[in-house]
Design a protein around this motif. Structure first.
Motif, PDB file in Angstrom:
ATOM      1  N   VAL A  19       0.956  -1.246  -0.049  1.00 40.45           N
ATOM      2  CA  VAL A  19       0.059  -0.017   0.012  1.00 40.45           C
ATOM      3  C   VAL A  19       0.852   1.238  -0.019  1.00 40.45           C
ATOM      4  O   VAL A  19       2.178   1.049   0.459  1.00 40.45           O
ATOM      5  CB  VAL A  19      -0.978  -0.094   1.253  1.00 40.45           C
ATOM      6  CG1 VAL A  19      -1.852  -1.095   1.267  1.00 40.45           C
ATOM      7  CG2 VAL A  19      -0.218   0.348   2.550  1.00 40.45           C
ATOM      8  N   THR A  20       0.140   2.345  -0.425  1.00 45.41           N
ATOM      9  CA  THR A  20       1.074   3.646  -0.491  1.00 45.41           C
ATOM     10  C   THR A  20       0.372   4.388   0.449  1.00 45.41           C
ATOM     11  O   THR A  20      -0.955   4.486   1.012  1.00 45.41           O
ATOM     12  CB  THR A  20       0.891   4.215  -1.722  1.00 45.41           C
ATOM     13  OG1 THR A  20      -0.453   4.642  -2.237  1.00 45.41           O
ATOM     14  CG2 THR A  20       1.406   3.421  -2.859  1.00 45.41           C
ATOM     15  N   ALA A  21       0.950   5.523   1.003  1.00 40.45           N
ATOM     16  CA  ALA A  21       0.417   6.448   2.115  1.00 40.45           C
ATOM     17  C   ALA A  21      -0.944   7.140   1.505  1.00 40.45           C
ATOM     18  O   ALA A  21      -1.598   7.358   2.009  1.00 40.45           O
ATOM     19  CB  ALA A  21       1.367   7.495   2.438  1.00 40.45           C
ATOM     20  N   ALA A  22      -0.778   7.227   0.123  1.00 38.47           N
ATOM     21  CA  ALA A  22      -1.957   7.784  -0.510  1.00 38.47           C
ATOM     22  C   ALA A  22      -3.221   6.817  -0.401  1.00 38.47           C
ATOM     23  O   ALA A  22      -4.466   7.404  -0.378  1.00 38.47           O
ATOM     24  CB  ALA A  22      -1.721   8.026  -2.228  1.00 38.47           C
ATOM     25  N   GLU A  23      -3.041   5.714  -0.589  1.00 36.38           N
ATOM     26  CA  GLU A  23      -4.051   4.580  -0.751  1.00 36.38           C
ATOM     27  C   GLU A  23      -4.447   4.746   0.717  1.00 36.38           C
ATOM     28  O   GLU A  23      -5.818   4.612   1.205  1.00 36.38           O
ATOM     29  CB  GLU A  23      -3.639   3.424  -1.110  1.00 36.38           C
ATOM     30  CG  GLU A  23      -3.176   3.219  -2.721  1.00 36.38           C
ATOM     31  CD  GLU A  23      -2.445   1.998  -2.904  1.00 36.38           C
ATOM     32  OE1 GLU A  23      -2.760   1.602  -4.079  1.00 36.38           O
ATOM     33  OE2 GLU A  23      -2.011   1.194  -1.978  1.00 36.38           O
ATOM     34  N   VAL A  49       6.952  -4.202   9.114  1.00 33.15           N
ATOM     35  CA  VAL A  49       6.663  -3.298   8.021  1.00 33.15           C
ATOM     36  C   VAL A  49       7.634  -2.418   7.639  1.00 33.15           C
ATOM     37  O   VAL A  49       8.604  -2.149   8.319  1.00 33.15           O
ATOM     38  CB  VAL A  49       5.424  -2.406   8.413  1.00 33.15           C
ATOM     39  CG1 VAL A  49       5.741  -1.495   9.431  1.00 33.15           C
ATOM     40  CG2 VAL A  49       4.876  -1.821   7.064  1.00 33.15           C
ATOM     41  N   TYR A  50       7.673  -2.392   6.229  1.00 31.58           N
ATOM     42  CA  TYR A  50       9.085  -1.580   5.858  1.00 31.58           C
ATOM     43  C   TYR A  50       8.502  -0.939   4.470  1.00 31.58           C
ATOM     44  O   TYR A  50       7.691  -1.532   3.653  1.00 31.58           O
ATOM     45  CB  TYR A  50      10.094  -2.584   5.413  1.00 31.58           C
ATOM     46  CG  TYR A  50       9.849  -3.428   4.207  1.00 31.58           C
ATOM     47  CD1 TYR A  50      10.467  -3.278   2.894  1.00 31.58           C
ATOM     48  CD2 TYR A  50       9.090  -4.733   4.402  1.00 31.58           C
ATOM     49  CE1 TYR A  50      10.298  -4.347   1.954  1.00 31.58           C
ATOM     50  CE2 TYR A  50       8.837  -5.778   3.580  1.00 31.58           C
ATOM     51  CZ  TYR A  50       9.280  -5.304   2.091  1.00 31.58           C
ATOM     52  OH  TYR A  50       9.235  -6.258   1.150  1.00 31.58           O
ATOM     53  N   SER A  51       9.264   0.111   4.217  1.00 29.13           N
ATOM     54  CA  SER A  51       8.983   0.928   2.942  1.00 29.13           C
ATOM     55  C   SER A  51      10.015   0.419   1.644  1.00 29.13           C
ATOM     56  O   SER A  51      10.906  -0.053   1.779  1.00 29.13           O
ATOM     57  CB  SER A  51       9.059   2.197   3.385  1.00 29.13           C
ATOM     58  OG  SER A  51      10.498   2.879   3.485  1.00 29.13           O
ATOM     59  N   VAL A  52       9.171   0.483   0.591  1.00 28.28           N
ATOM     60  CA  VAL A  52       9.966   0.195  -0.532  1.00 28.28           C
ATOM     61  C   VAL A  52       9.949   1.520  -1.421  1.00 28.28           C
ATOM     62  O   VAL A  52       8.796   2.165  -1.809  1.00 28.28           O
ATOM     63  CB  VAL A  52       9.251  -0.933  -1.575  1.00 28.28           C
ATOM     64  CG1 VAL A  52      10.107  -1.006  -2.723  1.00 28.28           C
ATOM     65  CG2 VAL A  52       9.080  -2.057  -0.821  1.00 28.28           C
ATOM     66  N   ARG A  53      11.090   2.019  -1.592  1.00 24.56           N
ATOM     67  CA  ARG A  53      11.342   3.554  -2.187  1.00 24.56           C
ATOM     68  C   ARG A  53      11.239   3.512  -3.807  1.00 24.56           C
ATOM     69  O   ARG A  53      11.531   2.263  -4.292  1.00 24.56           O
ATOM     70  CB  ARG A  53      12.691   4.034  -1.751  1.00 24.56           C
ATOM     71  CG  ARG A  53      12.570   4.457  -0.201  1.00 24.56           C
ATOM     72  CD  ARG A  53      13.409   5.009   0.355  1.00 24.56           C
ATOM     73  NE  ARG A  53      13.403   5.321   1.810  1.00 24.56           N
ATOM     74  CZ  ARG A  53      12.594   6.049   2.427  1.00 24.56           C
ATOM     75  NH1 ARG A  53      11.685   6.946   1.766  1.00 24.56           N
ATOM     76  NH2 ARG A  53      12.452   6.233   3.743  1.00 24.56           N
ATOM     77  N   GLY A  58       5.947   1.636  -1.979  1.00 26.76           N
ATOM     78  CA  GLY A  58       4.959   1.734  -1.139  1.00 26.76           C
ATOM     79  C   GLY A  58       5.395   0.927   0.232  1.00 26.76           C
ATOM     80  O   GLY A  58       6.683   0.848   0.688  1.00 26.76           O
ATOM     81  N   TRP A  59       4.513   0.421   0.945  1.00 24.19           N
ATOM     82  CA  TRP A  59       4.974  -0.150   2.313  1.00 24.19           C
ATOM     83  C   TRP A  59       4.273  -1.806   2.339  1.00 24.19           C
ATOM     84  O   TRP A  59       3.229  -1.859   1.887  1.00 24.19           O
ATOM     85  CB  TRP A  59       3.901   0.477   3.462  1.00 24.19           C
ATOM     86  CG  TRP A  59       4.641   1.866   3.715  1.00 24.19           C
ATOM     87  CD1 TRP A  59       4.168   3.028   2.870  1.00 24.19           C
ATOM     88  CD2 TRP A  59       5.419   2.161   4.855  1.00 24.19           C
ATOM     89  NE1 TRP A  59       5.155   4.181   3.460  1.00 24.19           N
ATOM     90  CE2 TRP A  59       5.767   3.592   4.605  1.00 24.19           C
ATOM     91  CE3 TRP A  59       6.123   1.709   5.656  1.00 24.19           C
ATOM     92  CZ2 TRP A  59       6.419   4.285   5.416  1.00 24.19           C
ATOM     93  CZ3 TRP A  59       6.743   2.357   6.621  1.00 24.19           C
ATOM     94  CH2 TRP A  59       7.340   3.603   6.612  1.00 24.19           C
ATOM     95  N   ARG A  60       4.878  -2.565   2.786  1.00 21.73           N
ATOM     96  CA  ARG A  60       4.823  -3.904   2.846  1.00 21.73           C
ATOM     97  C   ARG A  60       5.020  -4.536   4.142  1.00 21.73           C
ATOM     98  O   ARG A  60       5.762  -3.993   4.923  1.00 21.73           O
ATOM     99  CB  ARG A  60       5.625  -4.787   1.774  1.00 21.73           C
ATOM    100  CG  ARG A  60       5.504  -4.153   0.223  1.00 21.73           C
ATOM    101  CD  ARG A  60       6.167  -5.056  -0.667  1.00 21.73           C
ATOM    102  NE  ARG A  60       5.975  -4.741  -2.018  1.00 21.73           N
ATOM    103  CZ  ARG A  60       6.561  -5.450  -3.098  1.00 21.73           C
ATOM    104  NH1 ARG A  60       7.303  -6.650  -2.620  1.00 21.73           N
ATOM    105  NH2 ARG A  60       6.215  -5.254  -4.128  1.00 21.73           N
TER     106      ARG A  60
END
Length: 326
Positions: A19-23, A49-53, A58-60
């Motif tokens: 997911v993204t912050a926008a979602e 949870v970790y972020s993919v730049r 997004g975040w996974r």
């Protein structure tokens, strides 16, 4: 609210690969900045949870980590926490199962989950009422098991007159109304409701229940409850009430009161249900400051008799001075 939102973000991550912050912002109706802070808060709390730049990032969750709560919304998760607390009417076995679900949350959330479980106390006793400790009826587990398995039950039952019978029933569902549990079933004579505390024996069979395809327990119970209410309160009284008296009537009469529209003199038309003329006249005589009964004549006549009796007893000065010791 923050805790509810974090649970919602976690459940959203579990339902989607990324997911993204926008979602998250759109799903939870918060700003992107708040959504980003919530995602970062999950990571700081120890949730995997970790972020993919970069483009398509997004975040996974690490390894697609999931819990047994993945199908719940945040409000449902909150209700689950409350269900394991002291206010719950759940059986010990049900509470134990619910606690297992609660413990499936990430460790940082469990403190707040336990706080939610102990945050509410429900005292079902009205002020002035005798204290009754409701206990689950004897055959509740057997009947609930039969509903879940979808099998017929050979049922022993003692009716209100003390007559015991035995019949085979098709259990459709169980309802708790206040401290009383009911079994909704199909029988040879149609749909019936049995008080479970009057069940004298319950022997599940291996024969499948014949369940109507469109059966809905909540809708069926609403129909049953309305029919019971009509039988318990068959008499309807028409009356008019002053606007300031409507709240008084609601407190006194509950769901036996139906409020209509305004009348030409500024009062409000109401319909009041009760078991008979005698009881309704007694109830409404104490509400004459706000209510005027217009029909039926029998209730008006009884109220007039009550008024005359009150004047006769209390409208004259007392004489005699009460009791004296010799």
């Amino acid at each position: 609210m923050r805790f509810d939102r974090l649970v919602a973000v976690l459940l959203l991550l579990q339902r989607r690969e990324q997911v993204t912050a926008a979602e998250v912002s759109r799903e939870l109706d918060v700003s992107e900045r708040t959504a980003r802070r919530d995602l970062e808060a999950l990571a700081m709390a120890g949730v995997p949870v970790y972020s993919v730049r970069g483009r398509g990032g997004g975040w996974r969750l690490v390894g697609g980590a999931r819990t047994d709560l993945s199908g719940l919304t945040a409000s449902e998760a909150r209700a689950l926490f409350l269900a394991v607390g002291p206010a719950s009417g759940a059986t010990p076995a049900m509470k134990a199962a619910l606690r297992q679900l609660v413990h499936a949350l990430p460790k940082p959330f469990q403190v707040e989950a336990e706080a939610a479980a102990s945050s509410l106390v429900v005292d079902p006793q009205r002020w002035g009422a005798s204290r009754i400790e409701p206990r689950p009826p004897r055959f509740l587990d057997e009947l609930q098991g039969a509903v879940i398995r979808g099998v017929q039950v050979s049922l022993g039952y003692v009716d209100g007159k003390g007559v015991e019978t035995r019949r085979t029933v098709h259990p459709l569902g169980i309802v708790a109304k206040g401290p009383v549990w009911y079994l909704v079933s199909n029988t040879e004579t149609g749909r019936r409701v049995f008080r479970i505390d009057r069940v004298s024996s319950a022997d599940p069979t291996e024969n499948p229940v014949q369940r109507p395809g469109d059966f809905d327990l909540a809708e069926s119970w609403n129909e049953i409850a309305e029919e019971v209410d009509r039988k318990r309160t068959p008499l309807e009284v028409s009356a008019v009430c002053t606007p300031e008296g409507i709240d008084v009537l609601r407190m006194a009469l509950g769901d036996r009161l139906d409020v209509g529209g305004p009348t030409t003199d500024g009062r409000v038309a109401v319909v009041i249900r009760g078991p008979n003329e005698y009881i309704l006249a007694g109830e409404l005589s104490g509400l004459v400051e706000w209510v005027e009964v217009t029909a039926p004549p029998g209730v008006r006549d009884r109220m007039a008799s009550i008024g005359n009796a009150l004047v006769e007893r209390y409208g004259r000065p007392r004489t005699g001075g009460g009791l004296h010791s010799s």
